[in-house]
Design an enzyme around this catalytic site. Structure first.
Site, PDB file in Angstrom:
ATOM      1  N   SER A 135      -9.536  -0.674   6.999  1.00  0.00           N
ATOM      2  CA  SER A 135      -9.012  -0.546   5.635  1.00  0.00           C
ATOM      3  C   SER A 135      -8.279  -1.766   5.080  1.00  0.00           C
ATOM      4  O   SER A 135      -7.954  -1.788   3.896  1.00  0.00           O
ATOM      5  CB  SER A 135      -8.084   0.652   5.540  1.00  0.00           C
ATOM      6  OG  SER A 135      -8.852   1.819   5.495  1.00  0.00           O
ATOM      7  N   LYS A 152       0.851  -1.199   0.000  1.00  0.00           N
ATOM      8  CA  LYS A 152       0.000   0.000   0.000  1.00  0.00           C
ATOM      9  C   LYS A 152       0.883   1.245   0.000  1.00  0.00           C
ATOM     10  O   LYS A 152       1.895   1.291   0.707  1.00  0.00           O
ATOM     11  CB  LYS A 152      -0.900  -0.041   1.229  1.00  0.00           C
ATOM     12  CG  LYS A 152      -1.979   1.020   1.284  1.00  0.00           C
ATOM     13  CD  LYS A 152      -2.843   0.813   2.531  1.00  0.00           C
ATOM     14  CE  LYS A 152      -3.948   1.837   2.657  1.00  0.00           C
ATOM     15  NZ  LYS A 152      -4.733   1.650   3.908  1.00  0.00           N
ATOM     16  N   SER A 212      -9.682   1.761   2.804  1.00  0.00           N
ATOM     17  CA  SER A 212      -8.848   2.539   1.926  1.00  0.00           C
ATOM     18  C   SER A 212      -7.863   1.704   1.109  1.00  0.00           C
ATOM     19  O   SER A 212      -7.365   2.175   0.090  1.00  0.00           O
ATOM     20  CB  SER A 212      -8.058   3.573   2.732  1.00  0.00           C
ATOM     21  OG  SER A 212      -7.161   2.931   3.631  1.00  0.00           O
TER      22      SER A 212
HETATM   23  N1  GLN Z   1     -12.880   3.826   6.247  1.00  0.00           N
HETATM   24  C1  GLN Z   1     -12.294   4.309   7.471  1.00  0.00           C
HETATM   25  C2  GLN Z   1     -11.962   5.763   7.357  1.00  0.00           C
HETATM   26  O1  GLN Z   1     -12.278   6.329   6.379  1.00  0.00           O
HETATM   27  C3  GLN Z   1     -11.110   3.478   7.838  1.00  0.00           C
HETATM   28  C4  GLN Z   1      -9.888   3.857   7.128  1.00  0.00           C
HETATM   29  C5  GLN Z   1      -8.690   3.027   7.493  1.00  0.00           C
HETATM   30  O2  GLN Z   1      -8.791   1.987   8.133  1.00  0.00           O
HETATM   31  N2  GLN Z   1      -7.543   3.537   7.124  1.00  0.00           N
HETATM   32  O3  GLN Z   1     -11.399   6.366   8.218  1.00  0.00           O
END
Ligand code: GLN
Length: 499
Positions: free
Chosen positions: A181, A82, A157
């Protein structure tokens, strides 16, 4: 063995084929680079592919093997990472324009470890900007498309990592999970994704979003592959002050044990029903019944404060982000907007941040700055921290009556691109089931539990802190039973993507 076949192997099989000299690491890397060339135009999982670096790393593994050097259990296996994880000499953007063109001068600890174990970095994967989002549509570089249906999101994400694994572009990927994410993309792409115990895997070299929640972890096509990657990157790191100085839980042995007889599995009452799609609910009930058939003792548990996890998270995470993202000031990294060259420092910083950050990142910075401001601190940030404590107590009470907890990993299947991008609350609700474990700090996993409307859905398993092995024990047993039922891995039926 044709080169296309090499991409269909699991990481464990690939490593075995390399160790037995059936194939070389260079052939394996080449096959994956070819696969990326042929399908990534459609999937857009990668932001940067480092073909030369991958082939050179693979050649080093082959040379070591030829010299008779003992190789680790994943030597020669390709890996995607990532783009929120820093990589020396390889551009790292965190999905943001503000870091466009930035080339980090060092590797994250996890990458140092994985390189040392002989893994071959193919490239960097797409993500929501600074890991804020649940669909990868908030990437400044365009979305990633779900290999199961290119009209749908791959989750977020870390949608790029999950899509790369699901599309057979890489057998393994590393993601980060602050509120879901790794697990939510795993759920909607039919892959296995794990958020390890907070502090179990080094955060040194992760671009910080919410430092008390961020955790790197593995993405893979099988539970064993995830365990092998987990074990290769976990363990104490003196460079990360929150790293736990204790032995790594025996996740590989647990994945292989395949036995859940007598294990107490708690179904969390608050993490199903309303807000979850019927198809998800149905697959969940079947997975729980299967665990019971395998000898697990299924009990119901209640975690009443989980209902407040989402609002607490959306105060804590933006608060920490507003502080962490202050470092992107036009001076130290990436973008600088100074068109006329005569502006004041403050004007340059302001113009750079206005141009460099996307709308969702700005929303989080504004929310977080407000929640931390004097006069509101106790009412918002302080209150959210109290809720966090109550959620941790809910977990402690639940783990008195159950060894692991289960729920659906995401409330629905992958949704069509564009469906929620203008509705932040609908996007935030994707994390209903995943956020509690981040607030608590314990490990949690998503593994495929079947299809709903022809699209994959994931089962979430949650365990007490530093009992990551329990996740793999449950998932290994369940995966074996499900693969028997399905006649193999669900991902074998990902549509053909090559042009
Ligand atoms: N979808 C969540 C957010 O927008 C989690 C994001 C993540 O785990 N980096 O914060």
């Amino acid at each position: 063995m044709s080169s296309a076949d090499l991409t269909r192997f699991t990481a464990a099989e690939t490593a075995a084929a390399i160790a037995s000299r059936e194939v070389s690491a260079v052939e394996v890397a080449q096959a994956h680079l070819e696969r990326i060339s042929s399908v990534d135009g459609a999937v857009h999982a990668f932001l940067h592919v480092d073909a030369d670096g991958a082939l050179a790393a693979a050649a080093r593994v082959d040379a070591a093997r030829a010299a008779g050097t003992a190789l680790g259990p994943l030597a020669g296996v390709p890996l995607a990472m990532k783009d929120v994880i820093v990589t020396q000499g390889i551009p790292t953007t965190a999905g943001s324009r503000i870091l466009e063109g930035w080339v980090p001068p060092y590797d994250a600890t996890i990458l140092t470890r994985l390189k040392g174990a002989g893994l071959v970095l193919l490239g960097k994967t797409n993500m929501d900007e600074f890991a804020m989002g649940s669909s990868t549509e908030h990437s400044a570089y365009g979305p990633t498309f779900n290999p199961w249906d290119l009209g749908r999101i791959p989750g977020g994400s870390g949608g790029g990592s999950a899509a790369a694994v699901a599309a057979y572009e890489a057998p393994l990927a590393v993601g980060t999970d602050t509120g879901g994410s790794i697990r939510q993309p795993a759920s909607v792409t039919g892959t296995v994704g794990v958020k390890p115990t907070y502090g179990g895997v080094s955060r040194f070299g992760l671009i910080a979003f919410s430092s008390s929640l961020d955790q790197a972890g593995p993405c893979a096509r099988t539970v064993l592959d995830a365990a092998l990657l987990h074990e290769a990157m976990a363990g104490h790191d003196p460079a990360d002050s929150t790293s736990i100085d204790a032995p790594v839980p025996p996740v590989v042995a647990a994945a292989r044990s395949g036995d859940v007889a007598g294990l107490r599995v708690g179904v969390v009452r608050e993490l199903s029903g309303e807000g979850y799609e019927p198809g998800v609910q149905q697959r969940f009930e079947e997975a729980v019944a299967l665990l019971s058939d395998l000898g697990a003792k299924v009990v119901e548990v209640s975690c009443p404060h989980f209902a407040y996890a989402l609002p607490a998270y959306y105060l804590i995470a933006p608060s920490e982000a507003s502080s962490n993202l202050a470092r992107f000031d036009s001076v130290r990294y990436g973008l600088r907007v100074d068109d006329d060259g005569v502006r004041s420092l403050e004007e340059v910083m302001s113009a750079t941040r206005a141009a460099g950050f996307g709308a969702e990142v700005k929303r989080r910075i504004i929310l977080g700055t407000y929640a931390l401001s004097s006069g509101y601190y106790d009412a918002y940030y302080g209150q959210a921290q109290k809720v966090r404590t109550l959620i941790t107590r809910d977990f402690a009470a639940a783990f008195e009556i159950a060894d692991v907890l289960v729920s659906p990993a995401s409330p629905g299947v992958a949704f069509p691109l564009g469906a929620k991008v203008d509705d932040p609350l609908a996007m935030y609700r994707q994390d209903l089931a995943t956020i509690p474990s981040n607030l608590y700090g314990g490990p949690a996993m998503s593994l495929p539990m079947g299809l709903s409307e022809g699209l994959p859905v994931g089962l979430q398993v949650m365990a007490p802190t530093m009992r990551d092995d329990l996740l793999y024990q449950v998932a290994g047993a369940l995966e074996a039973a499900l693969h028997d039922r399905w006649g193999g891995n669900l991902l074998a039926s990902v549509p053909e993507l090559a042009a």
